[in-house]
Design a protein around this motif. Sequence first.
Motif, mmCIF file in Angstrom:
data_model
loop_
_atom_site.group_PDB
_atom_site.id
_atom_site.type_symbol
_atom_site.label_atom_id
_atom_site.label_comp_id
_atom_site.label_asym_id
_atom_site.label_seq_id
_atom_site.Cartn_x
_atom_site.Cartn_y
_atom_site.Cartn_z
ATOM 1 N N ALA A 1 0.964 -1.141 -0.101
ATOM 2 C CA ALA A 1 0.004 0.212 0.077
ATOM 3 C C ALA A 1 0.560 1.349 0.050
ATOM 4 O O ALA A 1 0.420 2.117 -0.729
ATOM 5 N N ASN A 2 2.245 1.016 0.763
ATOM 6 C CA ASN A 2 2.748 2.103 0.817
ATOM 7 C C ASN A 2 3.963 1.365 0.546
ATOM 8 O O ASN A 2 4.947 0.665 1.028
ATOM 9 N N PRO A 3 4.626 1.843 -1.434
ATOM 10 C CA PRO A 3 6.236 1.382 -1.709
ATOM 11 C C PRO A 3 7.389 1.729 -0.592
ATOM 12 O O PRO A 3 8.055 1.119 -0.275
ATOM 13 N N SER A 4 6.666 3.349 0.289
ATOM 14 C CA SER A 4 7.884 3.271 1.017
ATOM 15 C C SER A 4 7.862 2.696 2.363
ATOM 16 O O SER A 4 9.091 2.729 3.507
ATOM 17 N N SER A 5 7.037 1.550 2.568
ATOM 18 C CA SER A 5 7.295 1.295 4.201
ATOM 19 C C SER A 5 6.564 -0.527 4.129
ATOM 20 O O SER A 5 6.384 -1.472 3.639
ATOM 21 N N SER A 6 8.335 -0.729 4.358
ATOM 22 C CA SER A 6 8.537 -2.420 3.444
ATOM 23 C C SER A 6 7.745 -2.879 5.115
ATOM 24 O O SER A 6 6.964 -5.297 4.043
ATOM 25 N N LYS A 7 7.610 -3.073 5.940
ATOM 26 C CA LYS A 7 6.847 -3.707 6.651
ATOM 27 C C LYS A 7 5.394 -4.523 6.075
ATOM 28 O O LYS A 7 4.713 -5.464 7.060
ATOM 29 N N ASN A 8 4.861 -3.261 5.271
ATOM 30 C CA ASN A 8 2.984 -3.814 5.079
ATOM 31 C C ASN A 8 3.298 -4.841 3.925
ATOM 32 O O ASN A 8 2.594 -4.826 3.229
ATOM 33 N N ASN A 9 4.499 -4.522 2.920
ATOM 34 C CA ASN A 9 4.623 -5.750 1.591
ATOM 35 C C ASN A 9 3.787 -6.959 2.026
ATOM 36 O O ASN A 9 4.589 -7.507 2.790
ATOM 37 N N LEU A 10 3.632 -7.030 1.027
ATOM 38 C CA LEU A 10 3.454 -9.354 1.007
ATOM 39 C C LEU A 10 4.371 -9.694 -0.443
ATOM 40 O O LEU A 10 4.400 -9.212 -0.800
ATOM 41 N N GLU A 11 4.367 -10.333 0.363
ATOM 42 C CA GLU A 11 5.038 -11.196 -1.108
ATOM 43 C C GLU A 11 4.834 -12.646 -1.148
ATOM 44 O O GLU A 11 5.010 -13.609 -0.242
ATOM 45 N N ILE A 12 4.268 -12.870 -2.406
ATOM 46 C CA ILE A 12 3.497 -13.897 -2.473
ATOM 47 C C ILE A 12 4.020 -14.903 -4.193
ATOM 48 O O ILE A 12 4.194 -13.931 -5.169
ATOM 49 N N SER A 13 4.179 -15.458 -4.162
ATOM 50 C CA SER A 13 5.098 -16.154 -5.307
ATOM 51 C C SER A 13 3.746 -17.147 -5.782
ATOM 52 O O SER A 13 3.174 -17.629 -5.003
ATOM 53 N N LYS A 14 3.796 -17.677 -7.111
ATOM 54 C CA LYS A 14 3.499 -19.127 -7.627
ATOM 55 C C LYS A 14 4.319 -20.283 -7.180
ATOM 56 O O LYS A 14 4.938 -19.730 -6.307
ATOM 57 N N GLU A 15 3.676 -21.059 -6.632
ATOM 58 C CA GLU A 15 3.689 -22.511 -5.487
ATOM 59 C C GLU A 15 3.689 -22.214 -4.224
ATOM 60 O O GLU A 15 3.817 -23.228 -3.677
ATOM 61 N N THR A 16 3.760 -20.828 -3.751
ATOM 62 C CA THR A 16 3.556 -20.090 -1.966
ATOM 63 C C THR A 16 2.528 -21.266 -1.536
ATOM 64 O O THR A 16 0.841 -21.722 -2.378
ATOM 65 N N LEU A 17 2.120 -21.689 -0.195
ATOM 66 C CA LEU A 17 1.076 -22.888 -0.027
ATOM 67 C C LEU A 17 0.674 -21.575 1.170
ATOM 68 O O LEU A 17 1.175 -20.850 2.259
ATOM 69 N N LEU A 18 -0.722 -21.048 1.057
ATOM 70 C CA LEU A 18 -1.739 -19.856 2.176
ATOM 71 C C LEU A 18 -2.393 -21.745 2.939
ATOM 72 O O LEU A 18 -3.014 -22.159 2.446
ATOM 73 N N GLY A 19 -1.633 -20.848 4.385
ATOM 74 C CA GLY A 19 -2.340 -22.386 5.494
ATOM 75 C C GLY A 19 -1.084 -23.423 4.914
ATOM 76 O O GLY A 19 -0.074 -23.423 4.389
ATOM 77 N N ASP A 20 -2.145 -24.823 5.389
ATOM 78 C CA ASP A 20 -1.810 -26.072 4.737
ATOM 79 C C ASP A 20 -1.549 -25.999 3.261
ATOM 80 O O ASP A 20 -0.726 -27.293 3.405
ATOM 81 N N HIS A 21 -2.642 -25.733 2.674
ATOM 82 C CA HIS A 21 -3.458 -27.146 1.509
ATOM 83 C C HIS A 21 -3.260 -26.358 0.066
ATOM 84 O O HIS A 21 -4.298 -26.772 -0.123
ATOM 85 N N TYR A 22 -3.063 -24.362 0.492
ATOM 86 C CA TYR A 22 -3.486 -23.700 -0.691
ATOM 87 C C TYR A 22 -2.865 -23.320 -1.195
ATOM 88 O O TYR A 22 -1.336 -22.192 -0.910
ATOM 89 N N GLU A 23 -2.625 -23.823 -2.800
ATOM 90 C CA GLU A 23 -1.411 -23.911 -3.164
ATOM 91 C C GLU A 23 -1.466 -22.045 -4.792
ATOM 92 O O GLU A 23 -2.586 -22.413 -4.855
ATOM 93 N N VAL A 24 -0.822 -21.544 -4.372
ATOM 94 C CA VAL A 24 -1.151 -20.478 -5.279
ATOM 95 C C VAL A 24 -0.767 -20.095 -6.529
ATOM 96 O O VAL A 24 0.445 -20.690 -6.536
ATOM 97 N N GLU A 25 -1.941 -20.508 -7.639
ATOM 98 C CA GLU A 25 -1.820 -20.799 -8.828
ATOM 99 C C GLU A 25 -1.826 -19.410 -9.520
ATOM 100 O O GLU A 25 -1.742 -19.541 -10.799
#
Length: 111
Positions: free
Chosen positions: A30-54
């Motif tokens: 939301a604010n590029p100057s604030s790294s603590k708010n950043n989300l880093e999500i990649s393909k194949e990232t696991l969300l929770g135990d069993h949701y794979e990002v496609e």
Amino acid sequence: MLNLKRTQKISCSSQNSEQFSQQEYVNASANPSSSKNNLEISKETLLGDHYEVEGFLGEGRFGIVTKCRNTKTNEVVAIKVNKRNNEILQQAKMEIFILAQLRGVLTQGEI
Ligand SMILES: Nc1ncnc2c1ncn2[C@@H]1O[C@H](COP(=O)(O)OP(=O)(O)OP(=O)(O)O)[C@@H](O)[C@H]1O
């Protein structure tokens, strides 16, 4: 909760889902100057135990919406991942509460 597997970063706001499928990493802020708010999500990232990002479906003020596959049931779902911020967390809880109420009303056929 997030299991990061890639290191190459790209800007979330300039991507669409087709481009996302060709990229390895999404970085949303939301604010590029604030790294603590950043989300880093990649393909194949696991969300929770069993949701794979496609894929990447969209971006709102509070985070990004990813296309995920439930690795246990193979069901495809949209998962919203909010930035780490207490105010955003409270807003998200309110949104979840309202959606749950609406779902209850709709399934009872009251609307
Ligand atoms: N279930 C879904 N399936 C496909 N795409 C979705 C889904 N939910 C959200 N999106 C996409 O992600 C975008 C961001 O959604 P999100 O709910 O985060 O924000 P918003 O409601 O549009 O805005 P705000 O940030 O103000 O809440 C949407 O505009 C839409 O393009």
